[in-house]
Design a protein around this motif. Structure first.
Motif, PDB file in Angstrom:
ATOM      1  N   TRP A 115      -1.825  13.291   0.291  1.00  0.00           N
ATOM      2  CA  TRP A 115      -3.221  12.863   0.393  1.00  0.00           C
ATOM      3  C   TRP A 115      -3.986  13.165  -0.886  1.00  0.00           C
ATOM      4  N   SER A 116      -3.598  14.224  -1.581  1.00  0.00           N
ATOM      5  CA  SER A 116      -4.257  14.516  -2.858  1.00  0.00           C
ATOM      6  C   SER A 116      -3.995  13.417  -3.873  1.00  0.00           C
ATOM      7  N   GLN A 117      -2.827  12.766  -3.775  1.00  0.00           N
ATOM      8  CA  GLN A 117      -2.493  11.701  -4.713  1.00  0.00           C
ATOM      9  C   GLN A 117      -3.205  10.395  -4.391  1.00  0.00           C
ATOM     10  N   LEU A 118      -3.812  10.325  -3.217  1.00  0.00           N
ATOM     11  CA  LEU A 118      -4.574   9.136  -2.826  1.00  0.00           C
ATOM     12  C   LEU A 118      -6.068   9.317  -3.058  1.00  0.00           C
ATOM     13  N   ASP A 119      -6.443  10.443  -3.638  1.00  0.00           N
ATOM     14  CA  ASP A 119      -7.845  10.781  -3.832  1.00  0.00           C
ATOM     15  C   ASP A 119      -8.319  10.274  -5.189  1.00  0.00           C
ATOM     16  N   GLY A 145       0.821  -1.209   0.000  1.00  0.00           N
ATOM     17  CA  GLY A 145       0.000   0.000   0.000  1.00  0.00           C
ATOM     18  C   GLY A 145       0.846   1.246   0.000  1.00  0.00           C
ATOM     19  N   GLY A 146       2.141   1.081   0.295  1.00  0.00           N
ATOM     20  CA  GLY A 146       3.066   2.201   0.191  1.00  0.00           C
ATOM     21  C   GLY A 146       2.880   3.285   1.238  1.00  0.00           C
ATOM     22  N   VAL A 198      -4.984  13.317 -10.989  1.00  0.00           N
ATOM     23  CA  VAL A 198      -4.137  12.227 -10.524  1.00  0.00           C
ATOM     24  C   VAL A 198      -4.347  10.996 -11.382  1.00  0.00           C
ATOM     25  N   VAL A 199      -3.268  10.447 -11.891  1.00  0.00           N
ATOM     26  CA  VAL A 199      -3.288   9.147 -12.559  1.00  0.00           C
ATOM     27  C   VAL A 199      -2.238   8.282 -11.881  1.00  0.00           C
ATOM     28  N   LEU A 206       1.591   8.449   8.166  1.00  0.00           N
ATOM     29  CA  LEU A 206       0.649   8.048   7.130  1.00  0.00           C
ATOM     30  C   LEU A 206      -0.020   6.718   7.479  1.00  0.00           C
ATOM     31  N   THR A 207       0.703   5.832   8.131  1.00  0.00           N
ATOM     32  CA  THR A 207       0.084   4.584   8.587  1.00  0.00           C
ATOM     33  C   THR A 207      -1.029   4.882   9.593  1.00  0.00           C
ATOM     34  N   LEU A 208      -0.744   5.766  10.546  1.00  0.00           N
ATOM     35  CA  LEU A 208      -1.764   6.138  11.532  1.00  0.00           C
ATOM     36  C   LEU A 208      -2.932   6.857  10.858  1.00  0.00           C
ATOM     37  N   ALA A 209      -2.627   7.692   9.871  1.00  0.00           N
ATOM     38  CA  ALA A 209      -3.688   8.394   9.148  1.00  0.00           C
ATOM     39  C   ALA A 209      -4.550   7.420   8.355  1.00  0.00           C
ATOM     40  N   GLN A 210      -3.924   6.390   7.796  1.00  0.00           N
ATOM     41  CA  GLN A 210      -4.699   5.369   7.081  1.00  0.00           C
ATOM     42  C   GLN A 210      -5.653   4.662   8.046  1.00  0.00           C
ATOM     43  N   VAL A 211      -5.211   4.446   9.278  1.00  0.00           N
ATOM     44  CA  VAL A 211      -6.078   3.810  10.276  1.00  0.00           C
ATOM     45  C   VAL A 211      -7.269   4.712  10.591  1.00  0.00           C
TER      46      VAL A 211
END
Length: 389
Positions: A246-250, A143-144, A256-257, A150-155
């Motif tokens: 976070w914009s790149q994960l949207d 998941g990178g 974003v591509v 970022l791991t905590l934010a993903q949680v």
């Protein structure tokens, strides 16, 4: 006489003799030894970088069938027994390893040659490309995250399983630790010589500075700067970085591509190096803590400045959460369609606009032709123009 590789359109269903030969090789491969490789036939591409054409939608690849360990029975068995968590942790380890190793190696070249080789621009690009490579190589497996914040934010923001977070973070810390020790092993002689020279000259403190040998691995505060200024530099720089990431994960972001995200995130880190490193910035708990412990193994407790260590390790976490919250609650919207739907809608709108424009143009041209004819003029040139459209 050599044969040139041949490409056929993907919608070409014609089956050549060579295709049948390759299919026959595939069917009989298991009957051969696992390391028995089919013979390349005319028109086939050789194994190697050419295999990427397999993912092309506009051509059908013709690459010699692979064999060896990569296509062996052992690998299939290993895939069955390998724990999924193991692959994810290895990916997180190497994800951090990639950019820490690249960035610290560039920093070592700059510091140990006293600026004769390299500069801040080179270091920025080293971190940027290291992160880009980390995402490309390792993100498909884990998941990178490559970043405890970022791991905590993903949680918190995306429901990543909390039970997996500790393992991810430990792997990230280990990646930075090992990368730092590897850089030290490459430049060990020069780093120790520089340490001895500075110590003998009564400049021991310079060893543990951004320009010193320990500063190649661990981040140290810039001399003369107040802690409040260093905190502001770290906090706002990390917030900036979190917004970009976070914009790149949207999935709703039409800009974003998948192929652009690794480079965009990498360039964001380069901007951080170019614009914020003079004021001391870490950006990542894993990069800081892992590398600082590696520094401590070599130089001891002096690698842990009492007023700076906690700031360096922890500031990026609330800063990242603030940046992510700003993007989530103010810059994105749950009502937006996914980017692929939005782009298709935009495409349809563009088609409609084009149709309207051409229709309007035709209507105006017809009226112009009628006026010319009604006045007894020659409208042949206008009629030819219309026929060419």
């Amino acid at each position: 006489m050599s044969h040139q590789p041949q490409y056929r359109p993907a919608d070409d269903d014609h089956s050549s003799h060579d295709d049948k030969h390759v299919e026959h090789d595939h069917q009989n491969q298991e009957a051969l030894h696992h390391f028995q490789r089919p013979t390349r036939t005319p028109g086939q591409l050789e194994l190697g970088a050419t295999e990427i054409v397999e993912g092309r939608y506009d051509v059908q690849r013709e690459v010699v069938a692979s064999a060896g360990i990569a296509n062996s029975h052992f690998r299939h068995v290993w895939d069955q027994y390998r724990p999924e968590w193991l692959s994810a942790l290895v990916a997180e380890f190497f994800g951090v390893w990639f950019y820490v190793f690249a960035g610290e190696a560039a920093t070592a070249t700059y510091v140990l040659t006293q600026g004769q080789q390299g500069n801040l621009t080179m270091i920025g690009f080293a971190y940027a490309l290291g992160i880009t490579f980390a995402i490309v190589v390792c993100a498909p497996t884990s998941g990178g995250h490559f970043h405890p914040a970022l791991t905590l934010a993903q949680v918190v923001f995306k429901g990543f399983p909390a039970r997996k977070a500790p393992g991810y973070i430990i792997a990230q810390l280990a990646g930075a630790f090992v990368a730092s020790l590897m850089v030290y092993s490459i430049w060990r002689t020069e780093m120790l010589e520089m340490t001895e020279l500075l110590t003998a000259a009564g400049k021991r403190a310079q060893v543990f500075s951004p320009e010193g040998p320990a500063g190649i691995l661990a981040i140290f505060p810039t001399a003369g700067r107040k802690m409040s200024e260093i905190f502001a530099n770290e906090f706002f720089g990390d917030m900036f970085l979190a917004l970009v990431i976070w914009s790149q994960l949207d999935a709703q972001n039409v800009f974003v591509v998948p192929s652009s995200a690794p480079l965009t995130i990498g360039l964001a880190f380069a901007v951080i190096v170019w614009g914020f490193s003079a004021g001391s910035i870490v950006t990542n708990t894993a990069r800081d803590v892992g590398a600082r412990f590696a520094c401590g193994v070599i130089w001891g407790k002096e690698c842990f400045p009492s007023k700076y260590s906690a700031l360096a390790a922890l500031t990026n976490i609330p800063a990242s959460f603030l940046g992510i919250s700003i993007y989530t609650f103010f810059l994105s919207d749950t009502r937006r369609p996914p980017a692929n739907l939005a782009l298709m809608h935009m495409l349809e709108e563009e088609k409609a606009k084009h149709l309207l424009a051409t229709t309007t143009h035709d209507e105006l041209l017809d009226k112009r032709i009628e006026r010319v004819i009604s006045r007894g003029g020659d409208a042949s040139n206008l009629q030819k123009r219309k026929s060419r459209m």
